[in-house]
Design a protein around this motif. Structure first.
Motif, PDB file in Angstrom:
ATOM      1  N   VAL A 159      75.536  -9.437  55.201  1.00  0.00           N
ATOM      2  CA  VAL A 159      76.523  -8.931  54.299  1.00  0.00           C
ATOM      3  C   VAL A 159      76.978  -9.930  53.439  1.00  0.00           C
ATOM      4  O   VAL A 159      77.114  -9.701  52.099  1.00  0.00           O
ATOM      5  CB  VAL A 159      77.914  -8.298  55.027  1.00  0.00           C
ATOM      6  CG1 VAL A 159      78.849  -7.776  54.175  1.00  0.00           C
ATOM      7  CG2 VAL A 159      77.518  -7.296  55.871  1.00  0.00           C
ATOM      8  N   PHE A 160      77.348 -11.173  53.772  1.00  0.00           N
ATOM      9  CA  PHE A 160      77.943 -12.099  52.928  1.00  0.00           C
ATOM     10  C   PHE A 160      76.912 -12.897  51.880  1.00  0.00           C
ATOM     11  O   PHE A 160      77.337 -13.061  50.939  1.00  0.00           O
ATOM     12  CB  PHE A 160      78.308 -13.211  54.133  1.00  0.00           C
ATOM     13  CG  PHE A 160      78.699 -14.532  53.436  1.00  0.00           C
ATOM     14  CD1 PHE A 160      80.344 -14.539  52.810  1.00  0.00           C
ATOM     15  CD2 PHE A 160      78.393 -15.749  53.644  1.00  0.00           C
ATOM     16  CE1 PHE A 160      80.899 -15.549  52.242  1.00  0.00           C
ATOM     17  CE2 PHE A 160      78.790 -16.729  52.929  1.00  0.00           C
ATOM     18  CZ  PHE A 160      80.100 -16.757  52.510  1.00  0.00           C
ATOM     19  N   LEU A 161      75.799 -12.950  52.396  1.00  0.00           N
ATOM     20  CA  LEU A 161      74.873 -13.616  51.397  1.00  0.00           C
ATOM     21  C   LEU A 161      74.421 -12.905  50.126  1.00  0.00           C
ATOM     22  O   LEU A 161      74.636 -13.429  49.205  1.00  0.00           O
ATOM     23  CB  LEU A 161      73.571 -14.306  52.270  1.00  0.00           C
ATOM     24  CG  LEU A 161      73.789 -15.439  53.079  1.00  0.00           C
ATOM     25  CD1 LEU A 161      72.322 -16.020  53.551  1.00  0.00           C
ATOM     26  CD2 LEU A 161      74.415 -16.374  52.425  1.00  0.00           C
ATOM     27  N   PRO A 162      74.257 -11.458  50.358  1.00  0.00           N
ATOM     28  CA  PRO A 162      74.134 -10.673  49.074  1.00  0.00           C
ATOM     29  C   PRO A 162      75.183 -11.032  48.191  1.00  0.00           C
ATOM     30  O   PRO A 162      75.083 -10.988  46.914  1.00  0.00           O
ATOM     31  CB  PRO A 162      73.613  -9.320  49.771  1.00  0.00           C
ATOM     32  CG  PRO A 162      73.128  -9.463  51.003  1.00  0.00           C
ATOM     33  CD  PRO A 162      73.802 -10.690  51.585  1.00  0.00           C
ATOM     34  N   GLY A 185      65.546 -13.963  51.824  1.00  0.00           N
ATOM     35  CA  GLY A 185      65.630 -15.489  51.225  1.00  0.00           C
ATOM     36  C   GLY A 185      64.452 -15.495  50.426  1.00  0.00           C
ATOM     37  O   GLY A 185      64.587 -15.913  49.094  1.00  0.00           O
ATOM     38  N   ASP A 186      63.437 -15.025  50.741  1.00  0.00           N
ATOM     39  CA  ASP A 186      62.031 -15.073  49.738  1.00  0.00           C
ATOM     40  C   ASP A 186      62.302 -13.834  48.544  1.00  0.00           C
ATOM     41  O   ASP A 186      61.980 -14.455  47.417  1.00  0.00           O
ATOM     42  CB  ASP A 186      60.909 -14.389  50.452  1.00  0.00           C
ATOM     43  CG  ASP A 186      60.471 -15.468  51.582  1.00  0.00           C
ATOM     44  OD1 ASP A 186      60.767 -16.393  51.702  1.00  0.00           O
ATOM     45  OD2 ASP A 186      59.596 -14.914  52.419  1.00  0.00           O
ATOM     46  N   LEU A 187      62.778 -12.856  48.635  1.00  0.00           N
ATOM     47  CA  LEU A 187      62.689 -11.930  47.489  1.00  0.00           C
ATOM     48  C   LEU A 187      64.132 -11.866  46.679  1.00  0.00           C
ATOM     49  O   LEU A 187      64.106 -11.697  45.582  1.00  0.00           O
ATOM     50  CB  LEU A 187      62.710 -10.556  47.834  1.00  0.00           C
ATOM     51  CG  LEU A 187      61.419 -10.319  48.830  1.00  0.00           C
ATOM     52  CD1 LEU A 187      61.453  -8.758  49.294  1.00  0.00           C
ATOM     53  CD2 LEU A 187      60.148 -10.597  48.148  1.00  0.00           C
ATOM     54  N   ALA A 188      65.327 -12.426  47.356  1.00  0.00           N
ATOM     55  CA  ALA A 188      66.482 -12.308  46.487  1.00  0.00           C
ATOM     56  C   ALA A 188      67.078 -13.601  46.400  1.00  0.00           C
ATOM     57  O   ALA A 188      67.703 -14.034  45.377  1.00  0.00           O
ATOM     58  CB  ALA A 188      67.721 -11.352  47.185  1.00  0.00           C
TER      59      ALA A 188
END
Ligand code: NDP
Length: 421
Positions: free
Chosen positions: A27-30, A265-268
């Motif tokens: 939730v937090f990272l996006p 991590g890889d895509l966003a």
């Protein structure tokens, strides 16, 4: 049908704060990605600004972004499937087999760059990526959620021996986050390996180029600061893809399952936060003197040299310890039969490659001047990531090598920075 010896009991060890971390991080990272992107484009560009700069909902959503992200993934998948470059085998899996991987990421980068130049030649407004960056990030985040759900569900049809050792706790939130299946594939198409270095990493330099073109639109030519950021980061991505085979022995491929952590991590995370410096420079141009630029280029060069030489030395040693470039190095034996280097780069500090990477990260931020902390986000985040990663790796190595690892730590007491850490 594989024999019972591959049956795996539930794993108990939990990383990233266990179930609580696995609930909060997705939730937090996006939200952090979206917050950083909006702050970066605001005039104040202050991470301490509260409330955060309001983004009208319309800016978060644009159907064109969906088309671009879908087209991008399709293009990169097509390039992945092209029968060019060599095919390499990964490390031996628990069932004794080895998977095959196409080593054509560098070809994908070259073809993508050629296509981009063609688009530019045809007058395509690449600078429009600046306006689209938030909707693109929203789509990339949505894609990483969808992909992780698919990965989680399909993992229940995977045989036990194909699950990662750490992603099998039985706690759905944690396993969804950390990844259950080690090498999920659709036919020969390896989803984790594909995501690791292609759509996000190549996407990152394309977004950077979009920012450079936006600067050209606004000010007639790219600034020295923007050129430095673009060239440094392109060098980094080119290096990663040129040495693509090395990814087959990394923790991500060998140890971690494919779940939300790696997919997001890889895509966003990588394409939308690693290039914040270029985005920042569009709105906050910074003068860089020739002397300053020379110093920054030197710092990046030193960082790159340490990073590349140390990574290559270990890869060469692991592939063929009798090779003349590594056979003179001092090593210690371990109970597994593998040896550990205790001289050369790996006798300098225990993670010389991280040290080089960190010096480069600093060089990418310095062209943005000292007035704002935001362009230093990458180097701050990356320091935390590498300290955490070093600790994870250390735990895994201690479990693998036991006493020999302790001997290595005594011989090489510093982890990343000599005499400091
Ligand atoms: P490393 O390349 O640092 O590999 C760690 C492994 O190397 C250990 O598990 C061990 O595996 C082996 N090893 C450790 N010490 C020795 C020694 N003395 N002699 C021989 N082998 C040793 O792993 P990473 O995947 O963390 O990093 C790879 C590169 O990717 C780094 O340069 C890092 O900076 C970069 N990176 C970049 C990221 C980014 O977002 N930009 C993110 C993560 C990494 P074994 O013994 O089993 O071979």
């Amino acid at each position: 049908m594989k024999p019972n010896k591959y049956k795996q009991s539930h794993s108990t060890e939990r990383e990233f704060g266990g179930a609580l971390g696995a609930t909060c991080i997705p939730v937090f990272l996006p939200l952090t990605v979206l917050y950083l992107l909006s702050v970066c484009r605001s005039p104040a560009a202050s991470v301490l600004q509260w409330p955060p700069p309001l983004t009208p909902a319309a800016q978060l959503w644009d159907p064109l972004a969906v088309v671009l992200v879908a087209g991008w993934i399709t293009l990169q998948s097509f390039l992945y499937l092209l029968p060019v470059g060599k095919v390499s085998e990964g490390l031996v899996l628990r069932d004794g087999s080895r998977l095959k991987y196409p080593i054509n990421g560098f070809h994908s980068l070259c073809i993508t760059v050629a296509l981009l130049l063609l688009c530019l030649g045809l007058g395509m407004p690449l600078g429009y990526l600046f306006e689209l960056v938030l909707p693109l990030a929203v789509c990339a985040i949505a894609l990483s959620y969808l992909l992780s759900m698919y990965l989680y569900i399909r993992s229940f049809w995977a045989p036990k021996y194909a699950l990662s050792l750490g992603g099998n706790t039985g706690n759905p939130l944690y396993d969804f986050f950390i990844g259950r299946e080690l090498n999920p594939r659709i036919g020969d198409f390896d989803l984790k390996y594909f995501c690791e270095l292609r759509p996000g990493l190549i996407g990152w330099v394309v977004i950077n180029l979009g920012m450079l073109m936006k600067e050209v639109e606004l000010r007639g030519s790219p600034s020295l600061a923007m050129l430095l950021v673009n060239v440094f980061q392109l060098l980094y991505v080119t290096d990663a893809l040129w040495n693509e085979e090395a990814v087959l022995t990394t923790m991500d491929i060998v140890h971690d399952g494919f779940g939300f952590m790696l997919a997001f991590g890889d895509l966003a995370w990588v394409p939308f936060t690693y290039g914040l410096q270029a985005m920042f420079l569009v709105v906050h141009p910074q003068p860089v003197s020739t002397l300053g630029a020379a110093g920054i280029v030197l710092l990046n060069g030193i960082g790159y040299y340490i990073f590349r030489r140390s990574n290559s030395q270990k890869n060469q040693f692991r592939r063929d310890p009798t090779n003349k470039s590594v056979k003179h190095l001092e090593t210690i034996a371990t109970a597994t039969g593998k040896r550990l280097l205790v001289s050369g780069w790996w006798g300098f500090v225990r993670h010389p490659n991280y040290l080089g990477d960190l010096l480069m990260a600093l060089a990418w931020s310095l062209p943005c001047g000292m007035s704002h902390i935001l362009p230093y986000f990458y180097v701050i985040y990356f320091t935390i990531l590498l300290i955490h990663r070093e600790a994870r790796d250390e735990n895994q190595c201690r479990a693998k090598y036991g006493l020999a690892w302790d001997t290595y730590c005594k011989r090489v007491p510093y982890r990343i920075i000599p005499y400091i850490y």
